[in-house]
Design a protein around this motif. Sequence first.
Motif, PDB file in Angstrom:
ATOM      1  N   THR A  90       0.840  -1.195   0.000  1.00 30.91           N
ATOM      2  CA  THR A  90       0.000   0.000   0.000  1.00 30.91           C
ATOM      3  C   THR A  90       0.880   1.252   0.000  1.00 30.91           C
ATOM      4  O   THR A  90       2.041   1.210   0.413  1.00 30.91           O
ATOM      5  CB  THR A  90      -0.912   0.031   1.240  1.00 30.91           C
ATOM      6  N   ASP A  91       0.315   2.350  -0.456  1.00 30.76           N
ATOM      7  CA  ASP A  91       0.991   3.646  -0.387  1.00 30.76           C
ATOM      8  C   ASP A  91       0.856   4.188   1.027  1.00 30.76           C
ATOM      9  O   ASP A  91       0.094   3.655   1.848  1.00 30.76           O
ATOM     10  CB  ASP A  91       0.343   4.635  -1.368  1.00 30.76           C
ATOM     11  N   ASP A  92       1.592   5.271   1.315  1.00 33.18           N
ATOM     12  CA  ASP A  92       1.429   5.941   2.603  1.00 33.18           C
ATOM     13  C   ASP A  92      -0.020   6.385   2.734  1.00 33.18           C
ATOM     14  O   ASP A  92      -0.640   6.803   1.750  1.00 33.18           O
ATOM     15  CB  ASP A  92       2.343   7.165   2.699  1.00 33.18           C
ATOM     16  N   ASP A  93      -0.567   6.308   3.929  1.00 34.13           N
ATOM     17  CA  ASP A  93      -1.953   6.680   4.211  1.00 34.13           C
ATOM     18  C   ASP A  93      -2.954   5.863   3.418  1.00 34.13           C
ATOM     19  O   ASP A  93      -4.053   6.321   3.107  1.00 34.13           O
ATOM     20  CB  ASP A  93      -2.191   8.180   3.969  1.00 34.13           C
ATOM     21  N   GLU A  94      -2.591   4.632   3.074  1.00 31.77           N
ATOM     22  CA  GLU A  94      -3.487   3.698   2.390  1.00 31.77           C
ATOM     23  C   GLU A  94      -3.352   2.366   3.129  1.00 31.77           C
ATOM     24  O   GLU A  94      -2.233   1.943   3.415  1.00 31.77           O
ATOM     25  CB  GLU A  94      -3.057   3.562   0.927  1.00 31.77           C
ATOM     26  N   TYR A  95      -4.489   1.728   3.421  1.00 35.87           N
ATOM     27  CA  TYR A  95      -4.465   0.529   4.259  1.00 35.87           C
ATOM     28  C   TYR A  95      -5.456  -0.491   3.738  1.00 35.87           C
ATOM     29  O   TYR A  95      -6.503  -0.135   3.194  1.00 35.87           O
ATOM     30  CB  TYR A  95      -4.848   0.871   5.716  1.00 35.87           C
ATOM     31  N   TYR A  96      -5.126  -1.745   3.935  1.00 38.47           N
ATOM     32  CA  TYR A  96      -6.105  -2.799   3.726  1.00 38.47           C
ATOM     33  C   TYR A  96      -6.958  -2.865   4.988  1.00 38.47           C
ATOM     34  O   TYR A  96      -6.440  -2.731   6.108  1.00 38.47           O
ATOM     35  CB  TYR A  96      -5.420  -4.148   3.489  1.00 38.47           C
ATOM     36  N   HIS A  97      -8.255  -3.060   4.804  1.00 42.82           N
ATOM     37  CA  HIS A  97      -9.152  -3.146   5.969  1.00 42.82           C
ATOM     38  C   HIS A  97      -8.629  -4.170   6.963  1.00 42.82           C
ATOM     39  O   HIS A  97      -8.640  -3.939   8.169  1.00 42.82           O
ATOM     40  CB  HIS A  97     -10.563  -3.520   5.537  1.00 42.82           C
ATOM     41  N   ALA A  98      -8.175  -5.306   6.466  1.00 44.86           N
ATOM     42  CA  ALA A  98      -7.707  -6.377   7.353  1.00 44.86           C
ATOM     43  C   ALA A  98      -6.526  -5.942   8.215  1.00 44.86           C
ATOM     44  O   ALA A  98      -6.320  -6.479   9.300  1.00 44.86           O
ATOM     45  CB  ALA A  98      -7.336  -7.609   6.528  1.00 44.86           C
ATOM     46  N   ASP A  99      -5.735  -4.964   7.742  1.00 44.34           N
ATOM     47  CA  ASP A  99      -4.604  -4.475   8.533  1.00 44.34           C
ATOM     48  C   ASP A  99      -5.072  -3.633   9.716  1.00 44.34           C
ATOM     49  O   ASP A  99      -4.349  -3.477  10.695  1.00 44.34           O
ATOM     50  CB  ASP A  99      -3.662  -3.638   7.667  1.00 44.34           C
ATOM     51  N   LEU A 100      -6.280  -3.079   9.622  1.00 44.21           N
ATOM     52  CA  LEU A 100      -6.790  -2.203  10.677  1.00 44.21           C
ATOM     53  C   LEU A 100      -7.607  -2.943  11.733  1.00 44.21           C
ATOM     54  O   LEU A 100      -7.640  -2.530  12.896  1.00 44.21           O
ATOM     55  CB  LEU A 100      -7.655  -1.099  10.056  1.00 44.21           C
ATOM     56  N   ILE A 101      -8.252  -4.034  11.328  1.00 37.51           N
ATOM     57  CA  ILE A 101      -9.106  -4.780  12.252  1.00 37.51           C
ATOM     58  C   ILE A 101      -8.261  -5.316  13.405  1.00 37.51           C
ATOM     59  O   ILE A 101      -7.226  -5.934  13.200  1.00 37.51           O
ATOM     60  CB  ILE A 101      -9.827  -5.948  11.541  1.00 37.51           C
ATOM     61  N   GLY A 102      -8.717  -5.052  14.623  1.00 37.61           N
ATOM     62  CA  GLY A 102      -8.010  -5.532  15.809  1.00 37.61           C
ATOM     63  C   GLY A 102      -7.051  -4.529  16.414  1.00 37.61           C
ATOM     64  O   GLY A 102      -6.556  -4.735  17.523  1.00 37.61           O
ATOM     65  N   LEU A 103      -6.767  -3.417  15.709  1.00 38.70           N
ATOM     66  CA  LEU A 103      -5.876  -2.410  16.279  1.00 38.70           C
ATOM     67  C   LEU A 103      -6.522  -1.745  17.481  1.00 38.70           C
ATOM     68  O   LEU A 103      -7.748  -1.579  17.542  1.00 38.70           O
ATOM     69  CB  LEU A 103      -5.532  -1.331  15.244  1.00 38.70           C
ATOM     70  N   ALA A 104      -5.694  -1.348  18.436  1.00 41.17           N
ATOM     71  CA  ALA A 104      -6.176  -0.587  19.589  1.00 41.17           C
ATOM     72  C   ALA A 104      -6.561   0.806  19.106  1.00 41.17           C
ATOM     73  O   ALA A 104      -5.896   1.378  18.248  1.00 41.17           O
ATOM     74  CB  ALA A 104      -5.091  -0.499  20.654  1.00 41.17           C
ATOM     75  N   ALA A 105      -7.637   1.326  19.653  1.00 43.59           N
ATOM     76  CA  ALA A 105      -8.056   2.705  19.376  1.00 43.59           C
ATOM     77  C   ALA A 105      -7.811   3.504  20.642  1.00 43.59           C
ATOM     78  O   ALA A 105      -8.271   3.129  21.721  1.00 43.59           O
ATOM     79  CB  ALA A 105      -9.529   2.754  18.978  1.00 43.59           C
ATOM     80  N   VAL A 106      -7.038   4.595  20.513  1.00 44.54           N
ATOM     81  CA  VAL A 106      -6.716   5.447  21.655  1.00 44.54           C
ATOM     82  C   VAL A 106      -7.023   6.891  21.287  1.00 44.54           C
ATOM     83  O   VAL A 106      -7.100   7.239  20.114  1.00 44.54           O
ATOM     84  CB  VAL A 106      -5.225   5.300  22.068  1.00 44.54           C
TER      85      VAL A 106
END
Length: 174
Positions: A90-106
């Motif tokens: 991915t490019d900078d500031d571009e993400y696969y949804h699967a890479d975000l699922i499970g991340l901590a939100a602060v």
Amino acid sequence: MASQICVARIGAAHGVRGAVKLWTFTEDPLAVKHYGPLMTKDGARQFEVTHVREAKDHLVVTLKGIATRDDAERLNGLELYVPRDRLPETDDDEYYHADLIGLAAVNADDEPLGRVVAIHNFGAGDIIEIAPAQGPTMLLPFTNAVVPTVDLAKGRVVIELPQEVEGDETPTLT
């Protein structure tokens, strides 16, 4: 096994020779023919795309070994995956949804808000869904203003909660 990314969903049969409608979840819909075999989530079945053409809002594809309408109808609703490492970086500031699922939100002070449980798009842009330890999930716009930082290395996203949501007032009924 490398993490699996859902790249498409098979729809209804198309015609009588085993073709199916295919909805892709990739930036370039035709890219599904370049990822190698597409597989079910459990990896039990693999499908090779032998022919693809664009239709109005989907693709029409022929899969190796699927030759009849009956064969095609049995695949309706099946999600197709590829290993994450087969997809382009991915490019900078571009993400696969699967890479975000499970991340901590602060929040900006690094106080926990919950975990990312889903990314949705209902047609007006991406929505990030955060599940707190208790209480209902939060649905927030996935914008730079609300999610200024995605730090995959640290496993977290920073959330700037909006001060006020337009339309929050309770309507009066008369």
